[in-house]
Design a protein around this motif. Structure first.
Motif, mmCIF file in Angstrom:
data_model
loop_
_atom_site.group_PDB
_atom_site.id
_atom_site.type_symbol
_atom_site.label_atom_id
_atom_site.label_comp_id
_atom_site.label_asym_id
_atom_site.label_seq_id
_atom_site.Cartn_x
_atom_site.Cartn_y
_atom_site.Cartn_z
ATOM 1 N N VAL A 52 -5.501 3.571 -36.552
ATOM 2 C CA VAL A 52 -5.627 2.664 -35.406
ATOM 3 C C VAL A 52 -4.487 1.661 -35.469
ATOM 4 O O VAL A 52 -4.330 0.944 -36.456
ATOM 5 C CB VAL A 52 -6.990 1.942 -35.431
ATOM 6 N N LEU A 53 -3.688 1.657 -34.417
ATOM 7 C CA LEU A 53 -2.525 0.762 -34.390
ATOM 8 C C LEU A 53 -2.899 -0.580 -33.787
ATOM 9 O O LEU A 53 -3.917 -0.701 -33.104
ATOM 10 C CB LEU A 53 -1.390 1.416 -33.591
ATOM 11 N N HIS A 54 -2.067 -1.565 -34.030
ATOM 12 C CA HIS A 54 -2.385 -2.903 -33.564
ATOM 13 C C HIS A 54 -1.350 -3.443 -32.600
ATOM 14 O O HIS A 54 -0.291 -2.849 -32.415
ATOM 15 C CB HIS A 54 -2.612 -3.832 -34.756
ATOM 16 N N HIS A 55 -1.688 -4.596 -32.036
ATOM 17 C CA HIS A 55 -0.916 -5.157 -30.931
ATOM 18 C C HIS A 55 0.565 -5.299 -31.242
ATOM 19 O O HIS A 55 1.400 -5.006 -30.408
ATOM 20 C CB HIS A 55 -1.491 -6.523 -30.547
ATOM 21 N N ASP A 56 0.888 -5.744 -32.469
ATOM 22 C CA ASP A 56 2.303 -5.958 -32.776
ATOM 23 C C ASP A 56 3.053 -4.625 -32.796
ATOM 24 O O ASP A 56 4.203 -4.551 -32.385
ATOM 25 C CB ASP A 56 2.459 -6.722 -34.103
ATOM 26 N N VAL A 57 2.383 -3.561 -33.230
ATOM 27 C CA VAL A 57 3.001 -2.227 -33.216
ATOM 28 C C VAL A 57 3.256 -1.783 -31.772
ATOM 29 O O VAL A 57 4.332 -1.284 -31.433
ATOM 30 C CB VAL A 57 2.096 -1.199 -33.940
ATOM 31 N N PHE A 58 2.243 -1.997 -30.939
ATOM 32 C CA PHE A 58 2.394 -1.626 -29.520
ATOM 33 C C PHE A 58 3.573 -2.365 -28.909
ATOM 34 O O PHE A 58 4.384 -1.808 -28.176
ATOM 35 C CB PHE A 58 1.138 -1.980 -28.710
ATOM 36 N N GLN A 59 3.629 -3.637 -29.199
ATOM 37 C CA GLN A 59 4.626 -4.473 -28.533
ATOM 38 C C GLN A 59 6.031 -4.162 -29.044
ATOM 39 O O GLN A 59 7.006 -4.235 -28.300
ATOM 40 C CB GLN A 59 4.267 -5.954 -28.736
ATOM 41 N N ALA A 60 6.112 -3.729 -30.334
ATOM 42 C CA ALA A 60 7.413 -3.442 -30.934
ATOM 43 C C ALA A 60 8.090 -2.249 -30.269
ATOM 44 O O ALA A 60 9.311 -2.130 -30.293
ATOM 45 C CB ALA A 60 7.249 -3.187 -32.432
ATOM 46 N N ARG A 61 7.289 -1.386 -29.652
ATOM 47 C CA ARG A 61 7.920 -0.189 -29.074
ATOM 48 C C ARG A 61 8.224 -0.339 -27.580
ATOM 49 O O ARG A 61 8.603 0.617 -26.922
ATOM 50 C CB ARG A 61 7.080 1.045 -29.366
ATOM 51 N N ILE A 62 8.042 -1.534 -27.026
ATOM 52 C CA ILE A 62 8.367 -1.756 -25.610
ATOM 53 C C ILE A 62 9.888 -1.770 -25.449
ATOM 54 O O ILE A 62 10.574 -2.487 -26.166
ATOM 55 C CB ILE A 62 7.798 -3.103 -25.119
ATOM 56 N N PRO A 63 10.429 -0.982 -24.509
ATOM 57 C CA PRO A 63 11.884 -0.997 -24.280
ATOM 58 C C PRO A 63 12.332 -2.360 -23.788
ATOM 59 O O PRO A 63 11.635 -2.994 -22.991
ATOM 60 C CB PRO A 63 12.102 0.078 -23.217
ATOM 61 N N LYS A 64 13.475 -2.831 -24.281
ATOM 62 C CA LYS A 64 13.980 -4.156 -23.873
ATOM 63 C C LYS A 64 14.686 -4.062 -22.521
ATOM 64 O O LYS A 64 15.357 -3.110 -22.238
ATOM 65 C CB LYS A 64 14.949 -4.714 -24.936
#
Lengths: 452, 454
Positions: free
Chosen positions: A440-452
């Motif tokens: 189960v992944l967490h919010h910071d992991v999700f956010q880290a993969r957002i394209p800039k």
């Protein structure tokens, strides 16, 4: 401002459709996706797996999810983000084009391509050839249908036999003051066709409202809505189709569609899972003893009347009641809930202080958990990382403390861990997933993969 | 606790309700208190009853047949009988609770009132009792406890003369919202508890530890007073076995079905006065106020009830047809100070004498405020207002004293003053042919001193 209906369906109300074309709900700014991910309570895979799939569901493989009445996209974004690497798509259905555009833009900002977008009424699902689903989200939608029973039956028909649903519908008593104000505004606006003027009239009435009006004592979450702008005011006070359920009505509604209520969520976090617990509110011992013999649903009905201001029911439903994962199964992996994940270090340091009774307080919500401290609890808790099984955690603790006085065994560690787990799990802070499932992944992991 | 005789069974005459009122006569009254005060319910005051229901022209000294249907512990019967004491008129009291009737009878005995006919029965049996027709019927807090309130009201309407009037109090829906939730809750708690006292004890246990979120904490002060008044108040409010309430549209429809028109709404929230039923009072936006004023009065009141939202009872006068209100342009009318303001004559005069163009009156007990334009001879006119002189006599007396003023000039000054004070229920009109109003101190003065032989 109006749109042409694609289908003609008596249950697919013209006024409701018009409402959501003009006021997509909830209001969302797609660019916020760059900053944060919203994981809606029912869509968080930690609790979903635990409560609905015995902790044994591997979401990354063939997990078919549907968001029925997906609105501006909260649930579909949460699911698609968690399923970013899976082999299946999330299906989104909503009748409002304006809402769908907001949701699509949010997905685009996040770079999510695993969503199938369908602009239609959820009542047309049987005609769309979508197949059956493992999970269906339907939040804040069914109570706006002319025939909510038909809506829920339609979704139940689209659910696999071992599937689950996350549902939110309005709760009767908490919205009592809202309905009185809705009635007043219906009179104020009875000759007013313009939506914006209706909203302006509502604001004007709110500004001058006498302090006697029940609305001034509404639950905080309802009051927040009127400060959230025109869209929220329209949705709360000017909705043309809006009903709510008491607990007995809710059980009737869900069971009529061949479903069981599996788990209630609490939006009033200061009460945590005690929100629906009548025994929590009662102090008189005789009454407590008497009420404790009642069937659970009657206790919940009493809790709803005692609290008085539960304004929505958020719950999981399933065709078959799933068994809950147990820490007796040492192949289970304990994981901290999304809401408490970042507090791992803080909790550990409180446990390490070594006091015999530990009370954890979540500053943000005021929720608290109380448990008995034990000799190796700190050691065990320090090893909870959402990846290690209980077997691995116990083995590690046994190894480290070998030869000590009161050296631990699997048996003694389990006995110590169980009451701690139960207290934490009751508060939705600690869950179990089987080792066969994916991490189960967490919010910071999700956010880290957002394209800039 | 006393048991209930099984006489007069009737499906609409509910056994449980009768049992409740035998055990918990409502409201609690202590007969010895009659020595020190008279209670006058809103609807039974002859000042306003005459004004609103009989165009100010009813002479209560002539035949005036009054019935109190569901008289309980006697408030309305005592008030009517006391005001009719020196007439040949008798008041008829009917109630199904023997315990309540005994309290009422004891109160009458204490006051030395002998003009009440006592009937122990259900109001639904009135057609069989051969009582004849009535000029006035009071039915306060009763109809909403019947299994068939429609039948109850129809029965009373049938017993009312064509030019008669009724004073009715019914529970109002929105103000009692929290009460009905609590009733539902306590019905669950007490569903297998037959003992009334245990039911009350359970209710108290729940109330003592009620979560702060519960709507009951946001209820009006009047409901809290009920809860504080002990077991009887708790039983009546929270454990009643038969209890319904009416929104404004439901109230109008209910009256219409029984062939009755609503003449007047009272306000129990005195600081609000009659504005409580006026939606314009709750709005600020002039455009909305104007738009609301174009709606039918019934619709306006419906809106006002929703906006105020804590009206917990509707107290009204009704009649078989609308009655004309007395007019201040009729010079044979006598201005009458309301019971509630009878003692304020002097202070009103002082205010008139000591102020300029506009006068603000503050009523301290209720917080009501009235703003009235002053006039050069307004104080002189008011000085003549004694509850006995007609407007013609008052104006004449002023003209006799002050040179150069005409009747028109005086009438023009008095009209807005009267209207402002009337709107807040301080001033009424009665025709010169009607019976003078006796005020509370006069009524109390008729009582035998405490301790003297009855």
């Amino acid at each position: 401002m109006s749109t042409q209906p694609k289908q003609n369906d008596a249950n697919y109300l013209k006024e409701v459709r018009e409402h959501y074309e003009n006021y997509p709900y909830p209001p969302m700014n797609p660019l916020d996706e760059k900053e944060r991910i919203l994981i809606t309570v029912t869509e968080a895979f930690d609790i979903l797996n635990h409560e609905c799939f015995s902790g044994r569901r591997n979401f990354q493989k063939d997990f078919r999810a549907l968001v029925a009445g997906g609105g501006t996209g909260d649930a579909v974004i949460a699911l698609a983000e968690q399923l970013r690497d899976s082999n299946t798509e999330v299906t989104y259905v909503d009748m409002s084009e304006a809402s769908m555009k907001v949701a699509q833009e949010r997905a685009r900002v996040r770079g999510l391509t695993n969503i199938r977008w369908i602009r239609d009424s959820l009542l047309n699902i049987p005609h769309l050839g979508l197949g059956k689903f493992d999970y269906i989200n339907c939040s804040g939608v069914l109570h706006h249908l002319a025939d909510p029973d038909l809506g829920l039956q339609t979704l139940s028909d689209a659910l696999k036999d071992d599937g689950a649903m996350g549902i939110m519908v309005y709760a009767q008593y908490g919205r009592m003051s809202t309905y009185i104000l809705q009635d007043a505004l219906r009179i104020i606006n009875e000759d007013e066709p313009n939506l914006q003027t209706r909203v302006d009239n509502a604001k004007s009435v709110l500004n001058a409202m006498p302090s006697s009006n029940w609305f001034t004592s509404s639950p905080p979450m309802v009051i927040q809505e009127i400060n959230a702008g025109d869209v929220a005011i329209y949705d709360l006070l000017l909705h043309s189709q809006d009903r709510a359920y008491t607990i007995p009505q809710l059980y009737g509604f869900v069971e009529k569609a061949g479903l069981n209520i599996v788990h209630f969520f609490s939006d009033h976090q200061e009460y945590g899972q005690n929100l629906y617990n009548a025994l929590y509110y009662l102090k008189d011992e005789d009454l407590k003893a008497k009420v404790s013999t009642w069937p659970l649903r009657e206790q919940q009905a009493l809790a709803e009347l005692l609290h008085g201001k539960i304004e929505k029911h958020t719950f999981y439903a399933a065709k078959k009641v799933p068994s809950l994962p147990s820490c007796d199964d040492l192949d289970m992996i304990p994981l901290l809930g999304f809401n408490i994940f970042s507090e791992h270090e803080g909790i550990l340091s409180v446990i390490r202080k070594g006091q015999s009774m530990v009370t954890l307080q979540q500053t943000q919500t005021g929720g608290n958990v109380e448990f008995e401290n034990t000799l190796y609890l700190g050691d065990m808790f320090s090893l909870i990382d959402g990846k290690r099984t209980l077997r691995e955690i116990f083995a590690n603790v046994i190894e480290v403390n070998k030869g000590k006085e009161y050296a631990p065994t699997n048996q003694s560690l389990l006995e110590d861990f169980k009451p701690f787990y139960e207290a934490m799990n009751f508060a939705d802070w600690l869950f179990l997933r089987h080792k066969s499932t994916s991490e189960v992944l967490h919010h910071d992991v999700f956010q880290a993969r957002i394209p800039k | 606790m006393s048991s209930v005789p099984a006489q007069k069974e009737d499906a609409n005459y509910l056994k449980k309700v009768r049992e409740q009122y035998e055990n918990y006569p409502y409201p609690i009254r202590h007969p010895e208190e009659e020595h020190t005060r008279i209670l006058l319910p809103l609807t039974e005051c002859f000042d306003r009853l005459n004004h609103f229901a009989y165009s100010g022209r009813r002479d209560f000294r002539k035949e005036f047949r009054a019935l109190i249907a569901g008289g309980g512990t006697g408030d309305a019967a005592i008030a009517l009988a006391e005001q009719l004491r020196r007439t040949s008129n008798e008041v008829t009291y009917i109630d199904m609770s023997e315990t309540s009737m005994k309290v009422a009878q004891e109160r009458a005995k204490t006051r030395g009132l002998t003009n009440i006919r006592w009937i122990h029965d259900s109001l639904l049996n009135i057609p069989k009792l051969d009582l004849g027709k009535f000029d006035y019927i009071n039915c306060s807090g009763v109809l909403h406890h019947l299994a068939d309130p429609d039948l109850g009201l129809r029965t009373l309407s049938d017993a009312l003369k064509d030019d008669g009037a009724m004073g009715i109090m019914l529970y109002a829906k929105y103000g009692r919202m929290a009460v009905y939730m609590m009733q539902d809750l306590l019905r669950m708690i007490n569903r297998d508890e037959p003992n009334l006292q245990k039911q009350v004890d359970n209710a108290k246990a729940i109330l003592n530890n009620l979560p702060i979120t519960n709507w009951l904490f946001n209820s009006s002060e009047m409901l809290f007073q009920e809860l504080r008044s002990g077991d009887v108040g708790i039983y009546d409010l929270l454990l009643h076995t038969q209890d319904r309430a009416y929104s404004i549209p439901e109230l109008y429809e209910y009256m219409r079905k029984a062939g009755l028109d609503i003449l007047h709404f009272f306000s129990d929230h005195q600081h609000m006065s009659r504005q409580i039923y006026d939606p314009a009072f709750y709005l600020q936006d002039e455009r909305l106020i104007q738009s609301v004023k174009t709606k039918p009065i019934e619709r306006q009141r419906e809106l006002a009830e929703l906006l105020y939202s804590k009206i917990e009872k509707h107290t009204i006068y009704v009649a078989k047809s609308q009655t004309a209100l007395p007019s201040v342009t009729d010079l044979d009318m006598i201005p009458v100070l309301a019971f509630s303001t009878a003692s304020d004559h002097g202070s009103i005069l002082d205010t008139l004498l000591n102020n300029g163009a506009a006068i603000v009156f503050n009523q301290h007990t209720t917080g009501t405020q009235v703003i009235v334009p002053n006039g050069p001879q307004l104080a002189a006119i008011w000085m003549q207002a004694d509850g006995k002189k007609t407007l013609r006599e008052m104006y004449q007396a002023v003209m006799d004293k002050i040179e150069g003023v005409t009747l028109d000039m005086l009438a023009m000054q008095f009209k807005p003053f009267y209207e402002a004070l009337h709107r807040v229920d301080w001033l009424y009109l009665r025709h010169k042919s009607s019976m003078p109003i006796a005020y509370e101190n006069e009524m109390q003065a008729r009582m035998k001193p405490k301790g003297s032989a009855a």
